[in-house]
Motif scaffolding. Structure first.
Motif, short mmCIF file in Angstrom:
data_model
loop_
_atom_site.label_atom_id
_atom_site.label_comp_id
_atom_site.label_asym_id
_atom_site.label_seq_id
_atom_site.Cartn_x
_atom_site.Cartn_y
_atom_site.Cartn_z
N MET A 27 0.84 -1.20 0.00
CA MET A 27 0.00 0.00 0.00
C MET A 27 0.88 1.25 0.00
O MET A 27 1.22 1.80 1.04
CB MET A 27 -0.94 -0.02 1.20
N LEU A 28 1.23 1.71 -1.19
CA LEU A 28 2.21 2.78 -1.32
C LEU A 28 1.58 4.15 -1.53
O LEU A 28 2.30 5.15 -1.54
CB LEU A 28 3.15 2.47 -2.50
N PHE A 29 0.27 4.22 -1.65
CA PHE A 29 -0.35 5.46 -2.06
C PHE A 29 -0.18 6.59 -1.04
O PHE A 29 -0.25 7.76 -1.39
CB PHE A 29 -1.84 5.25 -2.34
N ASN A 30 0.04 6.25 0.22
CA ASN A 30 0.17 7.30 1.23
C ASN A 30 1.57 7.40 1.82
O ASN A 30 1.76 7.87 2.94
CB ASN A 30 -0.85 7.10 2.35
N ILE A 31 2.56 6.96 1.03
CA ILE A 31 3.95 7.08 1.47
C ILE A 31 4.44 8.49 1.14
O ILE A 31 4.38 8.92 -0.02
CB ILE A 31 4.84 6.03 0.83
N ASN A 32 4.97 9.18 2.12
CA ASN A 32 5.45 10.55 1.96
C ASN A 32 6.96 10.59 1.70
O ASN A 32 7.42 11.30 0.82
CB ASN A 32 5.13 11.36 3.21
N VAL A 33 7.70 9.85 2.49
CA VAL A 33 9.16 9.92 2.45
C VAL A 33 9.73 8.51 2.43
O VAL A 33 9.24 7.63 3.13
CB VAL A 33 9.72 10.67 3.68
N MET A 34 10.77 8.32 1.64
CA MET A 34 11.54 7.07 1.70
C MET A 34 13.00 7.43 1.91
O MET A 34 13.44 8.55 1.59
CB MET A 34 11.38 6.26 0.42
N GLY A 35 13.73 6.51 2.48
CA GLY A 35 15.11 6.85 2.74
C GLY A 35 15.95 5.69 3.21
O GLY A 35 15.54 4.52 3.13
N TRP A 36 17.14 6.04 3.65
CA TRP A 36 18.11 5.08 4.14
C TRP A 36 18.66 5.55 5.48
O TRP A 36 18.97 6.74 5.65
CB TRP A 36 19.27 4.94 3.16
N HIS A 37 18.75 4.62 6.39
CA HIS A 37 19.44 4.82 7.65
C HIS A 37 20.52 3.76 7.75
O HIS A 37 20.51 2.79 7.00
CB HIS A 37 18.47 4.67 8.84
N ARG A 38 21.43 3.95 8.67
CA ARG A 38 22.45 2.94 8.88
C ARG A 38 22.74 2.78 10.36
O ARG A 38 22.51 3.69 11.16
CB ARG A 38 23.74 3.30 8.12
N GLN A 39 23.26 1.60 10.68
CA GLN A 39 23.61 1.32 12.08
C GLN A 39 24.90 0.52 12.10
O GLN A 39 24.93 -0.63 11.61
CB GLN A 39 22.50 0.57 12.79
N ALA A 40 25.94 1.12 12.64
CA ALA A 40 27.20 0.42 12.81
C ALA A 40 27.16 -0.35 14.13
O ALA A 40 26.37 -0.05 15.01
CB ALA A 40 28.35 1.42 12.81
N ALA A 41 28.04 -1.32 14.25
CA ALA A 41 28.08 -2.15 15.45
C ALA A 41 28.31 -1.27 16.69
O ALA A 41 29.24 -0.47 16.72
CB ALA A 41 29.20 -3.18 15.33
N GLY A 42 27.44 -1.42 17.68
CA GLY A 42 27.57 -0.67 18.91
C GLY A 42 27.15 0.79 18.84
O GLY A 42 27.33 1.53 19.81
N GLU A 43 26.60 1.18 17.71
CA GLU A 43 26.21 2.58 17.52
C GLU A 43 24.69 2.69 17.35
O GLU A 43 24.00 1.71 17.09
CB GLU A 43 26.91 3.18 16.30
N ARG A 44 24.19 3.94 17.46
CA ARG A 44 22.78 4.18 17.21
C ARG A 44 22.51 4.25 15.72
O ARG A 44 23.39 4.57 14.92
CB ARG A 44 22.37 5.51 17.86
N ARG A 45 21.28 3.95 15.36
CA ARG A 45 20.89 4.09 13.96
C ARG A 45 20.85 5.57 13.61
O ARG A 45 20.38 6.40 14.38
CB ARG A 45 19.51 3.46 13.73
N GLU A 46 21.37 5.90 12.41
CA GLU A 46 21.41 7.31 12.01
C GLU A 46 20.92 7.48 10.58
O GLU A 46 21.02 6.56 9.75
CB GLU A 46 22.85 7.86 12.13
N LEU A 47 20.43 8.67 10.31
CA LEU A 47 19.92 8.97 8.98
C LEU A 47 21.07 9.10 7.98
O LEU A 47 22.05 9.79 8.24
CB LEU A 47 19.13 10.28 9.01
N VAL A 48 20.92 8.46 6.84
CA VAL A 48 21.85 8.63 5.73
C VAL A 48 21.27 9.63 4.74
O VAL A 48 21.90 10.65 4.42
CB VAL A 48 22.12 7.29 5.03
N ALA A 49 20.08 9.35 4.24
CA ALA A 49 19.44 10.23 3.27
C ALA A 49 17.96 9.90 3.19
O ALA A 49 17.57 8.75 3.41
CB ALA A 49 20.08 10.09 1.89
N GLN A 50 17.16 10.93 2.88
CA GLN A 50 15.74 10.73 2.66
C GLN A 50 15.31 11.50 1.44
O GLN A 50 15.96 12.49 1.06
CB GLN A 50 14.93 11.25 3.87
#
Length: 117
Positions: A27-50
């Motif tokens: 159900m993609l009709f109401n998707i506003n933003v898509m993107g990529w996040h990343r998480q390195a070992a022992g680190e918090r997940r962070e935004l790469v790009a949206q």
């Protein structure tokens, strides 16, 4: 529901490039933003790009500006992340995400990116 399937991760040498792809279905009709996040070992997940699905406006994490490019293909329901001049500190699991207009979000399973000589 929305399903996200990532592909394109792997091992690359410092200074190399990788192309990550995320295929969305459901159900993609109401998707506003898509993107990529990343998480390195022992680190918090962070935004790469949206990227806003409608306008194509893109936003980048500070470390990604000038090296990474996000784009979307509406005909294929796909978001692509081109990564250049990769560094060892870019090593992480990269997750595709999709956010609805009401704030609900979906995540892919992740794809490993390893930058090492």
């Amino acid at each position: 529901q929305v399903q996200l399937v990532e592909s394109g991760g792997g091992l690359v040498q410092p200074g190399g490039s990788l192309r990550l792809s995320c295929k969305a279905s459901g159900m993609l009709f109401n998707i506003n933003v898509m993107g990529w996040h990343r998480q390195a070992a022992g680190e918090r997940r962070e935004l790469v790009a949206q990227i806003r699905v409608g306008s194509g406006d893109a936003f980048y994490g500070h470390f990604a500006e000038g090296r990474f490019t996000i784009s979307r293909d509406l005909t294929q329901n796909t978001v692509v992340l081109e990564m250049n001049n990769l560094k060892p500190e870019d090593t992480a699991v990269y997750y595709c995400s999709a956010e609805r207009y009401d704030g609900a979000d979906y995540w892919g399973q992740g794809t490993q990116v390893t930058v090492s000589s």
